[in-house]
Motif scaffolding. Structure first.
Motif, mmCIF file in Angstrom:
data_model
loop_
_atom_site.group_PDB
_atom_site.id
_atom_site.type_symbol
_atom_site.label_atom_id
_atom_site.label_comp_id
_atom_site.label_asym_id
_atom_site.label_seq_id
_atom_site.Cartn_x
_atom_site.Cartn_y
_atom_site.Cartn_z
ATOM 1 N N PHE A 119 0.816 -1.214 0.000
ATOM 2 C CA PHE A 119 0.000 0.000 0.000
ATOM 3 C C PHE A 119 0.850 1.265 0.000
ATOM 4 C CE2 PHE A 119 -3.869 -2.459 1.503
ATOM 5 C CZ PHE A 119 -4.598 -2.199 0.351
ATOM 6 N N PHE A 133 -6.173 1.346 -10.111
ATOM 7 C CA PHE A 133 -6.262 0.517 -8.915
ATOM 8 C C PHE A 133 -7.695 0.117 -8.583
ATOM 9 C CE2 PHE A 133 -2.069 2.545 -7.631
ATOM 10 C CZ PHE A 133 -1.348 1.405 -7.957
ATOM 11 N N SER A 137 -7.915 -3.397 -7.194
ATOM 12 C CA SER A 137 -8.408 -3.589 -5.826
ATOM 13 C C SER A 137 -9.437 -4.710 -5.777
ATOM 14 C CB SER A 137 -9.015 -2.292 -5.289
ATOM 15 O OG SER A 137 -10.247 -1.978 -5.929
ATOM 16 N N THR A 306 -11.558 -3.599 -0.749
ATOM 17 C CA THR A 306 -11.739 -2.488 -1.689
ATOM 18 C C THR A 306 -12.003 -1.175 -0.961
ATOM 19 O OG1 THR A 306 -14.063 -3.140 -1.977
ATOM 20 C CG2 THR A 306 -12.490 -3.908 -3.621
ATOM 21 N N TRP A 309 -8.616 0.078 -0.123
ATOM 22 C CA TRP A 309 -8.045 0.610 -1.363
ATOM 23 C C TRP A 309 -8.630 1.982 -1.691
ATOM 24 C CZ3 TRP A 309 -4.181 -0.318 -4.634
ATOM 25 C CH2 TRP A 309 -3.554 -1.561 -4.638
ATOM 26 N N SER A 313 -6.657 5.459 -2.254
ATOM 27 C CA SER A 313 -6.822 6.291 -3.439
ATOM 28 C C SER A 313 -7.104 7.741 -3.064
ATOM 29 C CB SER A 313 -7.957 5.741 -4.316
ATOM 30 O OG SER A 313 -7.609 4.472 -4.843
#
Length: 589
Positions: A119, A133, A137, A306, A309, A313
């Motif tokens: 990460f 991603f 993800s 997710t 993730w 982001s």
């Protein structure tokens, strides 16, 4: 005057996103074992940082990144549903796979620290990734589901390709849950699955028929999808999870599309390079994953991964916006060319406020990532498992809410230049807005947070964890942050009061924001305790960041909103409805 004459602005130059980052090197130094960090992790991240600003950034230059195109029919009128993505999009996806995303997480070379390393790379690349991603993800989540409950053949044939570093053989997975009737409410899923009465090494075979409203990895190779295997009146308890091969990828398939029709690509305000589509399933072959009629429970690991993730982001996009604003301040002169923006106190104060948000969010996200790594490797305590359940909706929702506002501030720090597309802040903001929606809006996440705290013991564990870090504050540090510590302890009391039963639903959203502030403050204090005890360079800054974050106006306002909602809940529902939808006019006869 020719354009070449007169004043020429010196272009800003972004530096290595690892070595120049105000948070990441120091945070990872604390979280990793010292020898591992010094000999492997930091050199690898410094090298990757150079790759981000050179090779990776070059992959999206010019017209290499463009929106996907759907070719539904060939020149003979045959339905082909050919999805064409840009060269830059494919290149970025391949680069991420070669760099071990998501492979690092499952190779587990660094055990519970593997999530931290992977990460960290993602955080540095996000600002140049054009949302690549998103599908990766979901690939990460799919890999975790197959690792946990996939058939032996799925783990042997599909799983290794989901985590492969070789783009020529790696698979990308989508996640198909959203349908027209329910949106985030999967209980109204219309897609039906019928057993074919047979199977192969991948498992029992089913035929799926239905319509999926959003598919954000339409260019993927496989997908995880929910479909109804029980009666409609059972809602989400009648859903099962299936693995759908999209294209020819193994001896199990002979069709190139497997009964999947792509009807149109979504016209979104951002994430333009990412193909998101509406598609129908028409006698689509799929394989059951896990237990029949337990699809929602089976897909939970995908949602949790997710969501983390998504938080990465949000924070990664903010990282790049902040880096751009700082780089600009180092070259832009004002006052007739006498001063740089970096020497103007009022401008530096604006950058410091953005920096503060970035630091708080980064500590919150990576604190959650560390816990995720421990849970996946079986080294987490029971309390850490419970805390991860709470932190997952918090970190996703809080990061999305706070990051975009800070990114807007970074845009204004460049003046008119910030509004220009060439500087990319506009694209980053547009792309990041989706993080407030994908994998659950803030309201949906807030209700999930309430469910995670439905047992009083869970909130008590959170309070106990917070107090343990507060009590570990060294006396010499405590002198400088005493006011912030007292304020934080008072807010923990406010949180306890807010969750006294009965807990009103309206408390959900302000609770998520408030707990996001508290958790990030606790992580900041934990780091300040460490850096102060070790005498790390800049430990005074860590203490000041903690103090400022606790005294931040948003934190104060979040507490006031929580208290207000609790006290006014009896009239709030009616008042809100009247404010939004108006009063009915009474007709006199």
């Amino acid at each position: 005057m020719h354009i070449e004459q007169g004043f020429q602005q010196v272009p800003f130059q972004e530096e290595n996103p690892y070595s120049r980052d105000p948070v990441l090197p120091f945070l990872l130094r604390r979280l990793f074992p010292p020898r591992l960090f010094n000999e492997e992790i930091e050199p690898a991240l410094e090298k990757f940082g150079e790759e981000v600003i050179t090779g990776i950034r070059a992959q999206s230059k010019g017209n290499r990144i463009s929106p996907p195109e759907l070719i539904q029919y060939d020149n003979w009128g045959r339905r082909i549903d050919e999805l064409q993505t840009s060269e830059g999009w494919r290149s970025l996806k391949a680069t991420a796979q070669r760099e071990g995303l998501p492979g690092i997480f499952y190779e587990r070379r660094y055990r519970e620290h593997s999530r931290l390393f992977g990460f960290a790379k993602a955080l540095m690349m996000v600002g140049d990734s054009y949302e690549v991603f998103c599908p990766l993800s979901m690939t990460d989540g799919a890999a975790r589901v197959l690792e946990l409950v996939g058939t032996e053949s799925m783990r042997r044939e599909i799983f290794p390709r989901l985590i492969s570093r070789d783009p020529s053989t790696a698979l990308v997975a989508g996640q198909w849950m959203t349908e027209r009737p329910g949106g985030s409410d999967v209980s109204q899923t219309e897609t039906e699955a019928q057993s074919l009465g047979d199977g192969d090494s991948l498992g029992p075979r089913y035929s799926l028929d239905g319509f999926k409203w959003f598919s954000s990895a339409t260019d993927g190779d496989v997908a995880l999808a929910l479909a109804r295997t029980g009666p409609a009146d059972r809602g989400s308890r009648g859903l099962s999870l299936f693995l759908i091969p999209l294209r020819e990828m193994s001896p199990h398939l002979s069709s190139s599309t497997n009964g999947i029709r792509v009807h149109r690509l979504k016209n979104k305000i951002g994430t333009h390079a990412l193909p998101t589509a509406e598609l129908s399933l028409e006698q689509t072959t799929a394989y059951l994953i896990g237990t029949l009629n337990e699809g929602v429970k089976t897909i939970v690991p995908v949602l949790n991964i997710t969501r983390v993730w998504s938080a990465i982001s949000s924070v990664g996009a903010l990282r790049r916006c902040l880096a751009i604003a700082i780089a600009y301040a180092e070259v832009r002169k004002i006052d007739g060319g006498k001063r740089l923006l970096k020497d103007v106190p009022v401008h530096v104060a604006q950058l410091a406020s953005i920096n503060l948000v970035y630091r708080a969010l980064t500590h919150l996200v990576f604190g959650t990532v560390m816990t995720l790594g421990r849970v996946e490797c079986g080294t987490a305590s029971r309390e850490e498992e419970h805390r991860l359940r709470m932190f997952t909706p918090i970190v996703k929702g809080f990061a999305a809410e706070k990051a975009v506002t800070a990114m807007e501030e970074a845009m204004t720090a460049l003046g008119g230049q910030g509004y220009m597309e060439e500087n990319e802040i506009g694209r980053l903001i547009r792309d990041s807005l989706v993080e407030k929606i994908w994998e659950g809006t803030t309201t949906v996440l807030s209700l999930d947070l309430l469910r995670s705290t439905s047992e009083p013991a869970r909130l008590k564990e959170f309070i106990s964890w917070s107090n343990s870090i507060i009590l570990s504050c060294p006396p010499s540090l405590l002198k400088g942050v005493q006011d912030a510590i007292q304020a934080l302890q008072g807010r923990l009391d406010s949180l306890i009061a807010a969750f006294l039963h009965p807990i009103p639903n309206l408390i959900a959203r302000p609770s998520l924001i408030f707990m996001g502030y508290i958790a990030s403050a606790i992580f900041l204090l934990e780091h300040a305790n460490w850096s102060h005890s070790r005498g790390e360079d800049g430990y005074e800054v860590d203490a000041e960041v903690f103090r400022r974050w606790v005294n931040d106006g948003g934190f104060v306002a979040a507490e006031h909103e929580l208290v207000r909602i609790r006290s006014e809940v009896k009239i709030a529902d009616t008042s809100n409805s009247t404010i939004v939808f108006g009063r009915k006019v009474q007709t006199k006869l």
